[in-house]
Design a protein around this motif. Structure first.
Motif, short mmCIF file in Angstrom:
data_model
loop_
_atom_site.label_atom_id
_atom_site.label_comp_id
_atom_site.label_asym_id
_atom_site.label_seq_id
_atom_site.Cartn_x
_atom_site.Cartn_y
_atom_site.Cartn_z
N THR A 235 -4.46 0.33 4.05
CA THR A 235 -4.52 1.39 3.53
C THR A 235 -3.55 0.95 2.65
O THR A 235 -2.20 0.92 2.91
CB THR A 235 -3.77 2.06 4.42
N ALA A 237 -0.60 1.70 -0.48
CA ALA A 237 0.93 2.15 -0.86
C ALA A 237 1.20 1.95 -1.63
O ALA A 237 0.72 0.96 -2.50
CB ALA A 237 1.85 1.01 0.62
N PRO A 238 2.46 2.77 -2.33
CA PRO A 238 2.72 2.81 -4.16
C PRO A 238 2.81 1.47 -4.45
O PRO A 238 3.47 0.50 -3.66
CB PRO A 238 4.28 3.57 -3.41
N GLY A 406 -1.48 4.67 -5.47
CA GLY A 406 -1.15 3.90 -4.03
C GLY A 406 -0.75 5.29 -3.14
O GLY A 406 -0.66 5.68 -2.27
N PHE A 407 -1.64 6.55 -3.60
CA PHE A 407 -0.30 7.34 -2.90
C PHE A 407 -1.59 8.22 -1.87
O PHE A 407 -2.63 9.08 -2.02
CB PHE A 407 0.10 8.74 -3.73
N SER A 408 -2.18 7.04 -0.87
CA SER A 408 -2.70 7.67 -0.35
C SER A 408 -2.24 8.82 1.13
O SER A 408 -1.13 9.31 0.84
CB SER A 408 -2.78 6.61 1.33
N GLU A 410 -1.14 9.26 3.52
CA GLU A 410 -0.46 8.33 4.99
C GLU A 410 0.38 8.05 4.22
O GLU A 410 1.89 8.03 4.87
CB GLU A 410 -1.54 7.03 5.47
N THR A 411 0.80 7.61 2.91
CA THR A 411 1.79 7.45 1.99
C THR A 411 2.43 8.65 2.28
O THR A 411 3.73 8.71 1.86
CB THR A 411 1.50 6.01 0.89
N TYR A 414 4.66 10.11 4.46
CA TYR A 414 6.04 8.58 4.89
C TYR A 414 6.82 9.40 3.54
O TYR A 414 7.99 9.16 4.34
CB TYR A 414 5.30 7.15 4.74
N LEU A 415 6.58 9.23 2.77
CA LEU A 415 7.33 9.53 1.30
C LEU A 415 7.89 10.55 2.10
O LEU A 415 9.47 10.96 2.14
CB LEU A 415 6.57 9.25 0.09
#
Ligand code: BF8
Ligand code: SF4
Length: 647
Positions: A235, A237-238, A406-408, A410-411, A414-415
């Motif tokens: 997945t 990620a940034p 990388g901004f899924s 999910e990310t 989290y962010l």
């Protein structure tokens, strides 16, 4: 040269358009100029669905035109429109199917070189789909998931599984409107049946099947592609990346990976790192192997590996014009047939890999997923061996821009919320308190009928200036990246004060790259997460959000637009609108759909005006939610703050 400057707003592209002209190379920019557009076909009034046609409908005063079979302008426009949806949904979904097939092969141990990278996401999907976890191995679980995913395509009844991800109210609405898809392939086939001569001749009924099929794309085929790719390849990620033709290197083997399915490109990334390949490159006089992506494949390998982006759709020919591309390997979708011809003027090898997509004049290296590494090495070797054949006519433009990708979904979670309490709460709170006015998804293609990247950049800048957070995919994302909008510093430079303050606190750019075109399913998930987090209504159609594809050209974009509309999002397209030949059909898409689905289409070729249509819609939703006053207060505060600063 003023002429090249009217074709693109990107300097690197302008230089290569000029070089193409001096090299005597014909590109899409020239062909668009030479090719006149049929005014009847353009507005959706030409039918060639049977041997009595083509029937080109022109309405004479007082007289309603009909095709030989009696089909009306409404029927013809609606049929043409939903056939575009069928084409787009088929492309995305066949990609999803290919991923599901590979996924199953990996789980069964039949595709060496691949492995399951995101265990957490695998287990989450197992829970969601009722797959037993117990003490089973990841591969055992993945076999069940792969089989379930594949069955979604051929499902004949019931509903596709991912529909249950949508807000409950949305699911009920789909059922009430009769647009909950039964199976992905089934809905696409039904469009082809219903648009055959003499079948469905009620435009509203045709458009309804269009909505159902588009939903099968967004919440079906595309979502399967995204989810299974994440589990297989990780997945996103940034990640820091670079974009534009300047990522090509004069002293390295340049291999461009172009197309859409990351199955092969993932393996090419691994193959290019193999010491034997690097040694081979050095033995040919190159300093190394430089991989770069083009179109959505670029987005896939950028999001997961930080591989640089050479460019978007209208730059594929221009990359060859640099004279520095040793090979361009393609799989499926958005690949211009002109590539082998242009390649002949330089030394570039065009390599096709999919049995579904061969191109006359290209070399074919069949990609065998069971021996993926071997296929990938063969491609890399072909590029390396071509390096010494480079001519003297080389010019790589220096332009390249940094971006964070990388901004899924999910990310973002989290962010915003932090690792231990991942949530969309801070986003919702900042929308409620008015710092962020709303969220806009700006997606889609380039179109040779409008200046390359111009509408994307104008629209996105206008939106962020007005405190609208922008999320992007596809070629549109690359356009913003080239303009420097996808770095955190862009917030202070281009965003309104409210949005800028949030971006600075969280450390994100005001424009977020969410991936490829199948990853528009991530936007659906982000919207759903916003609904579920609370405070912004109980359906996607309540959210202060809007969508756009200002430079669209592909049928996939129409399918995407329709699943956004069907999911409750106001969606505006630029360039041209394919149903203008029928006022009834156009009015239905632009107005009535809002009553049925809470989202509707709009057409506005001027990107600034289109941005303001989106903002108006966002403000309308803010008002309905009763949060319009909060924003007025925020602006007042800022006004006061400015005054204080002056004092
Ligand atoms: O799937 S944005 S031109 S590359 S169709 Fe094609 Fe359009 Fe680009 Fe990706 Ni999407
Ligand atoms: Fe003409 Fe009807 Fe045939 Fe279409 S289906 S080409 S409108 S006769």
């Amino acid at each position: 040269m003023a002429e090249a400057e009217s074709k693109s707003i990107d300097n690197a592209s302008i230089k290569m358009i000029e070089k193409a002209a001096s090299d005597g190379v014909n590109t899409a920019f020239d062909r668009a100029e030479a090719m006149s557009q049929c005014a009847i076909g353009m507005v959706g009034s030409c039918c060639k669905h049977c041997g009595m046609g083509p029937c080109r409908l022109i309405t004479f005063e007082g007289e309603q035109a009909r095709g030989v079979c009696g089909a009306t302008a409404e029927t013809i426009a609606a049929r043409n429109f939903i056939r575009m949806i069928a084409g787009g949904a088929a492309a995305h979904s066949d990609h999803g199917r290919a991923v599901a097939e590979l996924f199953l092969a990996v789980a069964k141990g039949e595709a060496p070189g691949y492995e399951i990278r995101d265990e957490q996401k695998l287990l989450q999907l197992a829970l969601e789909w009722g797959v037993t976890i117990g003490d089973r191995s990841n591969n055992e679980i993945a076999i069940d998931i792969g089989e379930k995913a594949l069955a979604e395509f051929g499902r004949q009844e019931g509903e596709i599984l991912f529909l249950r991800r949508a807000p409950l109210k949305r699911q009920e609405l789909w059922r009430k409107q009769g647009v909950a898809p039964r199976g992905i392939d089934r809905e696409i086939v039904e469009i082809m049946h219903r648009t055959h001569m003499g079948v469905d001749q009620d435009f509203q009924n045709l458009l309804k099947q269009g909505v159902r099929t588009a939903i099968a794309d967004g919440w079906g085929g595309s979502m399967i592609a995204t989810e299974l790719q994440d589990i297989l390849f990780g997945t996103p990620a940034p990640v820091l990346g670079q974009v534009n033709l300047g990522v090509l290197k004069e002293d390295e083997v340049n291999l461009i990976i172009h197309g859409h399915e990351p199955l092969l490109s993932e393996m090419i990334v691994a193959a290019a790192l193999e010491p034997e390949m690097v040694e081979l490159a050095k033995s040919k006089g190159a300093r190394g192997i430089n991989l770069a992506g083009m179109c959505c494949t670029a987005n896939e390998i950028l999001m997961r590996h930080g591989v640089p982006l050479a460019g978007n759709f209208l730059q594929q020919e221009l990359a060859l014009v640099t004279g520095a591309v040793d090979a361009m390997v393609v799989d499926v979708q958005c690949i211009m047939q002109s590539l082998p011809d242009i390649a002949q003027c330089y030394h570039t090898k065009i390599i096709t890999t999919s049995p579904k997509a061969k191109i006359t004049g290209a070399v074919h290296i069949a990609f065998d997923e069971h021996k993926a590494m071997e296929s990938a090495k063969e491609v890399v070797r072909a590029a390396i061996e071509n390096f010494p054949k480079r001519g003297k006519n080389i010019r790589i433009p220096e332009e390249k821009t940094d971006l964070i990708a990388g901004f899924s979904h999910e990310t973002i979670n989290y962010l915003l919320g932090g690792l231990f309490r991942a949530s969309y709460r801070p986003l919702n709170d900042n929308i409620i308190n008015g710092r962020i006015r709303g969220v806009a998804g700006v997606v889609g293609c380039n179109n040779a009928r409008s200046a390359h990247n111009e509408a994307h950049n104008a629209m996105v800048k206008e939106l962020i200036k007005n405190d609208v957070l922008v999320i992007q995919t596809g070629c549109s994302a690359m356009a913003s990246a080239m303009a420097g909008l996808m770095v955190p510093e862009a917030a202070a430079k281009y965003a309104g004060e409210g949005l800028a303050s949030v971006c600075e606190t969280v450390g994100i750019p005001p424009v977020l790259h969410m991936g490829s075109c199948v990853d528009n399913s991530r936007i659906l998930m982000a919207a759903t997460a916003m609904v579920k987090d609370g405070g912004l209504g109980d359906d996607i159609s309540d959210l202060p959000v809007a969508g756009a594809a200002p430079e669209w050209m592909s049928e996939k974009a129409i399918s995407i637009g329709q699943y956004f509309v069907g999911s409750g999002v106001f969606t505006v397209f630029g360039v041209t609108w394919p149903t203008l030949g029928s006022k009834e059909v156009t009015d239905f898409l632009f107005k009535e759909m809002e009553e049925m689905y809470g989202g509707m289409w709009a057409f506005e070729p001027d990107p600034i005006r289109a941005a303001h249509l989106m903002i108006k819609h966002i403000d309308k939703k803010r008002k309905a939610l009763g949060i319009d006053k909060a924003r007025e207060r925020i602006l007042y505060d800022m006004e006061m703050r400015r005054e204080l600063e002056v004092v």
